[in-house]
Write a protein that holds these residues in place. Structure first.
Motif, PDB file in Angstrom:
ATOM      1  N   GLN A 187     -17.294  -7.617  32.216  1.00 43.11           N
ATOM      2  CA  GLN A 187     -18.311  -8.093  31.276  1.00 43.11           C
ATOM      3  C   GLN A 187     -17.718  -8.927  30.139  1.00 43.11           C
ATOM      4  O   GLN A 187     -18.450  -9.383  29.251  1.00 43.11           O
ATOM      5  CB  GLN A 187     -19.108  -6.917  30.693  1.00 43.11           C
ATOM      6  CG  GLN A 187     -18.305  -5.892  29.908  1.00 43.11           C
ATOM      7  CD  GLN A 187     -17.775  -4.758  30.772  1.00 43.11           C
ATOM      8  OE1 GLN A 187     -17.468  -4.959  31.945  1.00 43.11           O
ATOM      9  NE2 GLN A 187     -17.670  -3.575  30.179  1.00 43.11           N
ATOM     10  N   ALA A 188     -16.368  -9.120  30.143  1.00 38.23           N
ATOM     11  CA  ALA A 188     -15.736  -9.923  29.081  1.00 38.23           C
ATOM     12  C   ALA A 188     -15.868 -11.424  29.328  1.00 38.23           C
ATOM     13  O   ALA A 188     -15.612 -12.224  28.433  1.00 38.23           O
ATOM     14  CB  ALA A 188     -14.258  -9.546  28.950  1.00 38.23           C
ATOM     15  N   PHE A 189     -16.264 -11.806  30.543  1.00 35.09           N
ATOM     16  CA  PHE A 189     -16.445 -13.238  30.829  1.00 35.09           C
ATOM     17  C   PHE A 189     -17.766 -13.741  30.259  1.00 35.09           C
ATOM     18  O   PHE A 189     -18.786 -13.058  30.323  1.00 35.09           O
ATOM     19  CB  PHE A 189     -16.431 -13.492  32.344  1.00 35.09           C
ATOM     20  CG  PHE A 189     -15.075 -13.316  32.978  1.00 35.09           C
ATOM     21  CD1 PHE A 189     -14.059 -14.228  32.735  1.00 35.09           C
ATOM     22  CD2 PHE A 189     -14.826 -12.249  33.825  1.00 35.09           C
ATOM     23  CE1 PHE A 189     -12.822 -14.074  33.329  1.00 35.09           C
ATOM     24  CE2 PHE A 189     -13.583 -12.087  34.431  1.00 35.09           C
ATOM     25  CZ  PHE A 189     -12.574 -12.994  34.169  1.00 35.09           C
ATOM     26  N   ARG A 190     -17.739 -14.944  29.710  1.00 36.03           N
ATOM     27  CA  ARG A 190     -18.949 -15.592  29.199  1.00 36.03           C
ATOM     28  C   ARG A 190     -19.052 -16.988  29.804  1.00 36.03           C
ATOM     29  O   ARG A 190     -18.051 -17.697  29.927  1.00 36.03           O
ATOM     30  CB  ARG A 190     -18.895 -15.729  27.672  1.00 36.03           C
ATOM     31  CG  ARG A 190     -18.780 -14.419  26.915  1.00 36.03           C
ATOM     32  CD  ARG A 190     -20.116 -13.678  26.881  1.00 36.03           C
ATOM     33  NE  ARG A 190     -20.036 -12.509  26.013  1.00 36.03           N
ATOM     34  CZ  ARG A 190     -19.618 -11.306  26.397  1.00 36.03           C
ATOM     35  NH1 ARG A 190     -19.227 -11.131  27.656  1.00 36.03           N
ATOM     36  NH2 ARG A 190     -19.582 -10.291  25.563  1.00 36.03           N
ATOM     37  N   LEU A 191     -20.246 -17.374  30.162  1.00 32.27           N
ATOM     38  CA  LEU A 191     -20.460 -18.743  30.646  1.00 32.27           C
ATOM     39  C   LEU A 191     -20.262 -19.728  29.500  1.00 32.27           C
ATOM     40  O   LEU A 191     -20.689 -19.479  28.372  1.00 32.27           O
ATOM     41  CB  LEU A 191     -21.870 -18.887  31.211  1.00 32.27           C
ATOM     42  CG  LEU A 191     -22.131 -18.233  32.574  1.00 32.27           C
ATOM     43  CD1 LEU A 191     -23.605 -18.386  32.936  1.00 32.27           C
ATOM     44  CD2 LEU A 191     -21.263 -18.867  33.655  1.00 32.27           C
ATOM     45  N   ALA A 192     -19.588 -20.824  29.787  1.00 39.04           N
ATOM     46  CA  ALA A 192     -19.338 -21.857  28.786  1.00 39.04           C
ATOM     47  C   ALA A 192     -19.946 -23.179  29.259  1.00 39.04           C
ATOM     48  O   ALA A 192     -20.304 -23.339  30.436  1.00 39.04           O
ATOM     49  CB  ALA A 192     -17.834 -22.017  28.557  1.00 39.04           C
TER      50      ALA A 192
END
Length: 354
Positions: free
Chosen positions: A285-290
């Motif tokens: 869950q640490a990934f974020r869409l950029a």
């Protein structure tokens, strides 16, 4: 039922408990304390020694070394052993172990034989009312659902006003939805009564949600004993980290207080020599869409819609393994799509390379 608050009078202390079965060291120098009214979740993989420890606390097995104090008084040690029936310790078994030929009220009253009959009936009636199973009093165990049987087992264990209650996987036989509801009701009841509890579970979520303190075991030893928040946010080992959350393990090199990886550099206080191999453990869950052109470039390999979240298997440029990403956002991607990502540093834990 204010009388049940006297459960809180006796806390438990384990000092250097060890137990060997043949060549297997089932418990290896286990020490921890339970405060009055505290709910402790004892957790770890199968065979780590959880149930062996409960049996020794209950007195149905003896340690090879170490001692146990209940309310400050020794109940097991080198020169003292208090019999199980004299320890005033309650036990809720995984299969509930209700007596099939006895009604609910007879099951609840079973451990009250030392009391005068009228007093035992009153005590059983009081705890039956408190647990909310009055409508079941005349029924037999085979007439009850799994959740009802669990509540009867709890009432029977609480009726003698134990100084501490031991629970061995008490919710594992229930369906998932029912398990959560019964667990919440049971924990709320135990807190209201001020009961001191040690509960064995193999379920990480259950341990984090139910316990005031989590005691994590591995191969007979206590790995970490602290609050659920602390053990989740600041695990003291890779084993502790992985037990409570799946991770993407990304190799890196430790330099100048940071670990340099294919996903970027992350702060680390490892005390390793410069240039040492290290492991960045990235929560899914640490990934974020950029936005396009920013952050890391990645390709979607698999997509799984899991209701509350979407889980993606992604291939990030420079990373050898597929990585798992979880997001609550409906991003409606499909395999083959290209995306850009950033990594929240708070979702990254760093450990020495094992």
């Amino acid at each position: 039922m204010h009388g049940f608050a006297e459960n809180a009078a006796g806390a438990l202390t384990l000092e250097h408990i060890s137990r060997r079965f043949g060549e297997t060291l089932a418990l290896d120098d286990v020490s921890f304390s339970v405060l009055p009214g505290e709910i402790i979740c004892l957790v770890g993989q199968s065979g780590c020694g959880k149930s062996s420890l409960l049996r020794i606390i209950a007195g149905v097995d003896t340690a090879d070394s170490g001692r146990i104090l209940l309310g400050g008084g020794e109940i097991a040690g080198a020169n003292r052993f208090v019999e199980p029936e004299d320890r005033n310790i309650g036990f809720v078994f995984q299969d509930y172990a209700l007596f099939p030929h006895l009604t609910v009220e007879e099951n609840v009253a079973f451990g009250l034989k030392k009391l005068p009959r009228h007093e035992a009936r009153e005590r059983a009636a009081t705890v039956i009312e408190r647990i909310g199973i009055g409508a079941l009093a005349k029924r037999y165990p085979h007439m009850l659902s799994g959740g009802e049987q669990q509540r009867v087992a709890l009432a029977r264990a609480l009726a003698p006003k134990p100084r501490i209650l031991l629970m061995d996987e008490p919710f594992s036989n229930l369906d998932r939805g029912l398990r959560e509801r019964v667990r919440e009701e049971t924990i709320a009841t135990l807190r209201a009564l001020g009961t001191t509890v040690i509960m064995v579970t193999h379920d990480p979520e259950e341990a984090l949600s139910a316990g005031d303190k989590v005691v994590l075991m591995q191969k007979g030893r206590v790995v970490q004993a602290t609050t659920g928040y602390e053990i989740y946010d600041h695990p003291n080992s890779l084993y502790a980290a992985e037990f409570f959350c799946p991770f993407n393990k990304v190799p890196g090199i430790y330099r100048n207080g940071r670990v340099e990886t294919a996903l970027g550099a992350f702060p680390a206080t490892l005390g390793l020599p410069e240039g040492s191999p290290a492991l960045a453990c990235v929560r899914p869950q640490a990934f974020r869409l950029a936005r396009s052109g920013q952050g890391l470039s990645a390709r979607v390999v698999r997509c799984s819609f899991l209701g509350e979240i979407e889980q993606l298997a992604i291939k990030v440029e420079g990373a050898d393994e597929l990585l798992q990403m979880r997001t609550p956002d409906r991003i409606e991607l499909k395999p083959g799509d290209h995306i850009h990502l950033t990594v929240e540093p708070g979702g990254v834990l760093v450990f020495p390379q094992p």
